[in-house]
Write an enzyme that holds these catalytic residues in place. Structure first.
Site, PDB file in Angstrom:
ATOM      1  CB  ILE A   1      46.863  41.717  37.146  1.00  0.00           C
ATOM      2  CG1 ILE A   1      46.167  42.729  37.879  1.00  0.00           C
ATOM      3  CG2 ILE A   1      47.853  41.891  36.006  1.00  0.00           C
ATOM      4  CD1 ILE A   1      46.286  43.965  37.037  1.00  0.00           C
ATOM      5  CB  CYS A   2      47.329  37.837  32.864  1.00  0.00           C
ATOM      6  SG  CYS A   2      48.503  36.751  32.038  1.00  0.00           S
ATOM      7  CB  ILE A   3      51.388  36.402  36.609  1.00  0.00           C
ATOM      8  CG1 ILE A   3      52.663  36.998  37.700  1.00  0.00           C
ATOM      9  CG2 ILE A   3      51.664  35.090  36.192  1.00  0.00           C
ATOM     10  CD1 ILE A   3      53.202  35.924  38.814  1.00  0.00           C
TER      11      ILE A   3
END
Lengths: 143, 97
Positions: free
Chosen positions: A90-92
């Site tokens: 998941i893109c932080i």
């Protein structure tokens, strides 16, 4: 070695990565991505990484509770991820602004809860670049 | 050769128009999700010699299966064939804006 997939043999098997841009509730492409991932694995190919970006980070939100007659994409990804040891990233940065946080981020940002689903991990956009560099194919599932 | 995947209706998005602007000879077109509404769009005629594929389940979900059956140029496919198309083409470009 060629891999067996049902009654036919795939040669050569390929490394796929998927980029998912849509939340489970917002567009069909989130469920298309899951179906595509299952089919890729059924055919004996490898999934190098699934990268959830933009609204796609909602696929890793453990507190979302979809109606019982709808597919719970988060749960489905968790099962598939466990079966095939998938790298579900998941893109932080996208996750922070949408309130998808693991315990460490929730504490660091002083937010009241952590809700990142088990089996997903938070990481930077570099993981998408790495996926492009190390996969034979990148398939984007848009918003 | 590129596989272009269009997933938005040509009546609500510029995805098809932009895709056709980038379409090279030898490329293939795949219609999925609301992109299956491209089956009704006259712009499809501009792709005279290209391979055109359409995800059958997505077309059927939108009541397009009878229309699709009359179109000889369009090959109706399932998810397995979709994955296979992705192995046969590089790059895969998704049009969804």
């Amino acid at each position: 070695m060629p891999r067996r997939a049902g009654h036919f043999t795939i040669w050569p098997p390929m490394k796929f990565s998927l980029a998912v841009y849509s939340a489970p509730h917002s567009a069909q492409s989130a469920s298309s991505a899951l179906r595509f991932a299952k089919t890729v694995l059924q055919q004996g190919h490898e999934i190098y990484r699934v990268f959830f970006y933009c609204d796609g980070v909602q696929n890793g939100n453990a507190t979302a509770a979809p109606p019982q007659d709808e597919i719970d994409l988060t749960a489905e990804w968790q099962v598939l991820g466990q079966q095939h040891q998938l790298d579900l990233v998941i893109c932080i940065a996208a996750a922070q602004r949408r309130g998808v946080l693991n315990q460490r981020e929730a504490e660091r940002l002083e937010r009241p809860a952590a809700n990142l689903a088990d089996g997903f991990e938070l990481a930077g956009l570099g993981q998408l670049t790495d996926a492009v560099a190390n996969s034979d194919r990148l398939i984007t599932f848009g918003s | 050769m590129t596989l272009h995947i269009v997933s938005k209706s040509p009546y609500t998005s510029s995805a098809l128009k932009e895709c056709l602007g980038a379409f090279a000879s030898g490329d293939a077109l795949l219609l999925i999700e609301d992109g299956t509404y491209v089956l009704r769009h006259p712009a499809l005629e501009t792709l005279q010699s290209a391979e055109i594929y359409c995800l059958e389940a997505d077309a059927a979900a939108r009541g397009q299966q009878q229309l699709a059956a009359t179109m000889d140029r369009v090959e109706m496919i399932n998810d397995a064939r979709w994955v296979q198309l992705c192995t046969e083409h590089q790059p895969i470009v998704s049009w969804f804006r």
